[in-house]
Design a protein around this motif. Structure first.
Motif, mmCIF file in Angstrom:
data_model
loop_
_atom_site.group_PDB
_atom_site.id
_atom_site.type_symbol
_atom_site.label_atom_id
_atom_site.label_comp_id
_atom_site.label_asym_id
_atom_site.label_seq_id
_atom_site.Cartn_x
_atom_site.Cartn_y
_atom_site.Cartn_z
ATOM 1 N N VAL A 153 -60.510 -11.347 -115.360
ATOM 2 C CA VAL A 153 -59.743 -12.361 -114.630
ATOM 3 C C VAL A 153 -59.711 -12.006 -113.145
ATOM 4 N N SER A 154 -59.463 -10.720 -112.871
ATOM 5 C CA SER A 154 -59.380 -10.274 -111.485
ATOM 6 C C SER A 154 -60.719 -10.464 -110.774
ATOM 7 N N PHE A 155 -61.809 -10.152 -111.480
ATOM 8 C CA PHE A 155 -63.133 -10.298 -110.886
ATOM 9 C C PHE A 155 -63.428 -11.772 -110.569
ATOM 10 N N ALA A 156 -63.292 -12.623 -111.592
ATOM 11 C CA ALA A 156 -63.626 -14.037 -111.391
ATOM 12 C C ALA A 156 -62.708 -14.663 -110.339
ATOM 13 N N GLY A 157 -61.417 -14.353 -110.425
ATOM 14 C CA GLY A 157 -60.468 -14.907 -109.475
ATOM 15 C C GLY A 157 -60.763 -14.467 -108.055
ATOM 16 N N SER A 158 -61.094 -13.186 -107.880
ATOM 17 C CA SER A 158 -61.369 -12.669 -106.540
ATOM 18 C C SER A 158 -62.615 -13.331 -105.949
ATOM 19 N N VAL A 222 -57.607 -19.728 -110.153
ATOM 20 C CA VAL A 222 -57.567 -19.710 -108.689
ATOM 21 C C VAL A 222 -58.018 -21.046 -108.086
ATOM 22 N N LEU A 223 -58.944 -21.746 -108.780
ATOM 23 C CA LEU A 223 -59.524 -22.966 -108.200
ATOM 24 C C LEU A 223 -58.519 -23.983 -107.636
ATOM 25 N N PRO A 224 -57.451 -24.331 -108.367
ATOM 26 C CA PRO A 224 -56.582 -25.373 -107.825
ATOM 27 C C PRO A 224 -55.633 -24.899 -106.729
ATOM 28 N N VAL A 286 -46.178 -21.057 -106.168
ATOM 29 C CA VAL A 286 -47.486 -20.847 -105.545
ATOM 30 C C VAL A 286 -48.584 -21.021 -106.591
ATOM 31 N N LEU A 287 -48.371 -20.417 -107.764
ATOM 32 C CA LEU A 287 -49.434 -20.398 -108.767
ATOM 33 C C LEU A 287 -49.671 -21.760 -109.386
ATOM 34 N N ILE A 288 -48.606 -22.523 -109.555
ATOM 35 C CA ILE A 288 -48.796 -23.839 -110.138
ATOM 36 C C ILE A 288 -49.362 -24.777 -109.078
ATOM 37 N N GLY A 289 -49.278 -24.331 -107.835
ATOM 38 C CA GLY A 289 -50.064 -24.997 -106.807
ATOM 39 C C GLY A 289 -49.544 -26.342 -106.360
ATOM 40 N N SER A 290 -48.247 -26.418 -106.052
ATOM 41 C CA SER A 290 -47.736 -27.688 -105.539
ATOM 42 C C SER A 290 -48.307 -27.964 -104.159
#
Lengths: 482, 102
Positions: A153-158, A222-224, A286-290
């Motif tokens: 997850v950390s790799f793909a997200g980064s 991370v995309l949204p 932040v994470l849910i990305g409003s």
């Protein structure tokens, strides 16, 4: 003897990490702190290579190990030396991803060992696969899976964060993405949990399914999230990688990996929360990305309001020369234009003319907390000229001219006045209290949060359009000719 | 229940390390000025590169003929080294610019 020497190496390593982190949090000792941790790391690495033994056997494959160390060092040093100051945040994200990938690969190899062990057929015992795995093995499997999932997850997200920061990847969200993500994560964890107690030569392939699912989750996670929130995301992924490294510590009963990993995991989480606090938002928010997804629509729907006025270079020059106090508010625009040096030149020129110049730094200006500090430090701007937000907000009342260089959301008064605004509640630099505000921007386009800034339409505000570097160069020339 | 207690018993030192490290990690950076957020993040990033040690151990235990494992291990060592070396060098470059000016 040698093994206990290794324990001492690890003790030194752990100690230097703690001291290093401590020193890194004070401006005077920070650079030494980094060095201290690096020395400790070197001791721990070479101690492992030469002293580590398992069941009386030393490590082998030295040529492969040193080859890898050599290659990694060359690439690492080159990349780190060549990167531009503005691209630092991306670089941190990239290196963080490498660490995550490393943790995931360790799990892949360790799992290979275990599945090889079970590959020996035990056909005559029917139903062996439900009972054959002892609990101690379950513990090992749990750490392997955790290392794999968190690392992946950390790799793909980064990687996504890296792509977003250098503009290669755009925000992307599809309806129901949050729910899809949650389901994906739950499915991944449940499959891993199932595998821990039901590992069988026929279902080892599920391990790779889990790996793939974790990678996909990292990407979709991370995309949204909007680019403006990337610092928080990188900090969070940083602490993830710390935890992944700690999983390795569990696996090998290795104290230095454990302390190093957990320290970073804890410190990184705290740093993430501090960053969120600076924006007056919760981590979930932040994470849910409003910010990135839904809110930008609401902001742009309003459209531009009112009229703005432009200021000519000579007017701006005169205005600043005859002021008593000027405060410069730098933002991402300054970083993009690489205008820090000419900005410092402007500051010196004004000081020579007897103007009191300082900088107001918003905690999240730029793309990473402290981004502006690093950038201005590169241009030799003196430390004590930089003011933090609270300090600067007291100063604005007595300031004649505020010069905003490519900052937008951090000076948007909507954060204080408009409860409907997505950034409502975020502490801002209250520049509108100054007598005059000059805003340098490339165009009237909204900033990263995608919302209009009513500051630009206020009567005391005037706009100086253009690339920050070009505009400042012209401004400096204009002031010199006065 | 008993197995859980046994597990705790046999890993008690690790559990202590984890708990103390969590509090230490929080305490140690608790008062960092926002000026240093980026370098601190970068420095912490380099420190979790300690995962390289796991990569070295994995690599060193692989049977010489097992090329799949060798290649995966090699990749892990390279990536881990990148994390460590790159992380420390980048942090140093950032902090280099924080020289005190008199």
């Amino acid at each position: 003897m040698e093994l206990s020497l290794l324990t001492v190496c690890y003790l030194i390593g752990s100690l230097t990490f703690i001291i290093g982190l401590k020193m890194l949090s004070h401006p005077d000792s920070a650079r030494k702190g980094n060095l201290v941790a690096a020395v400790g790391m070197t001791i721990a690495i070479f101690g492992t290579i030469f002293l580590y033994e398992e069941e009386g056997k030393k490590l082998g494959n030295y040529s492969w190990i040193f080859g890898g160390l050599f290659l990694g060092t060359i690439i690492g040093v080159l990349a780190a030396k060549k990167v531009k100051m503005t691209a630092m945040p991306e670089m941190v994200s990239l290196f963080n991803g490498m660490g995550g990938a490393c943790a995931a690969l360790i799990s892949v190899n360790e799992f290979g060992h275990i599945s090889d062990m079970f590959a020996v057929p035990v056909i005559d015992t029917p139903g062996w696969h439900t009972t054959v795995i002892p609990l101690s093995m379950a513990g090992t499997l749990i750490t392997i899976f955790l290392g794999l999932i968190i690392g992946a997850v950390s790799f793909a997200g980064s990687m996504i964060a890296w792509g977003k920061l250098n503009g290669k990847i755009k925000d992307f969200a599809f309806p129901g993405q949050q729910i899809f993500n949650l389901v994906l994560l739950a499915a991944t964890l449940i499959t891993a949990g199932y595998l821990v107690f039901n590992l069988h030569p026929n279902n080892t392939f599920l391990f790779y399914v889990i790996a793939a699912a974790a990678l996909i989750y990292g990407i979709l996670f991370v995309l949204p999230i909007g680019g403006a929130d990337m610092p928080v995301v990188i900090s969070l992924l940083n602490s993830f990688t710390g935890v992944a490294a700690a999983c390795g510590g569990f696996l090998y009963d290795n104290q230095v990996m454990l302390t190093g990993g957990i320290l970073v995991g804890a410190a990184g989480t705290l740093l993430t929360i501090l960053m969120c606090k600076a924006m007056n938002r919760s981590l979930t928010n932040v994470l849910i990305g409003s910010f990135g997804g839904s809110a930008s629509g609401a902001g742009t729907a309003k459209g531009p309001q009112g009229n703005y006025k432009e200021i000519s270079l000579s007017d701006a020059a005169v205005c600043m020369c005859y002021a008593n106090k000027v405060i410069i508010v730098p933002g991402y625009g300054l970083a993009v234009a690489q205008a820090q040096h000419v900005c410092h030149e402007l500051e010196k020129l004004l000081e020579e003319k007897g103007v009191n110049v300082s900088y107001a730094i918003h905690p999240v200006a730029g793309r990473m907390p402290g981004h502006m500090n690093v950038l201005l430090a590169e241009a030799d701007v003196s430390y004590d000229k930089l003011q933090e937000m609270e300090q600067a907000n007291d100063e604005f009342k007595t300031t004649d001219v505020v010069l905003i260089l490519g900052a937008n959301d951090v000076v948007n008064p909507a954060a204080k006045t408009d409860p409907a605004s997505p950034i409502y509640g975020m502490p801002i630099l209250e520049v509108e209290q100054a007598k005059t505000v000059i805003v340098n921007k490339r165009s009237m386009k909204p900033g990263y949060a995608g919302i209009e800034n009513e500051l630009f339409f206020q009567p005391k505000t005037s706009m100086l359009f253009g690339d920050a570097k070009a505009a400042l160069q012209k401004l400096v020339a204009e002031i010199k000719s006065l | 229940m008993e197995t859980i207690l046994n597990w705790i018993q046999s890993h008690i030192d690790i559990i202590y390390i984890v708990i103390l490290s969590v509090f230490l990690g929080i305490e140690v950076i608790g008062r960092v000025p926002s000026v240093l957020h980026t370098p601190l993040m970068s420095g912490a990033n380099a420190i979790h590169g300690v995962v390289i040690i796991g990569a070295i151990i994995v690599m060193g235990k692989v049977e010489p003929g097992n090329y799949v494992a060798l290649i995966i291990g090699f990749l892990a060592v390279v990536l881990g080294t990148l994390n460590v070396v790159g992380g420390f060098v980048v942090t140093d470059r950032m902090l280099e610019m924080f020289k005190k000016k008199k």
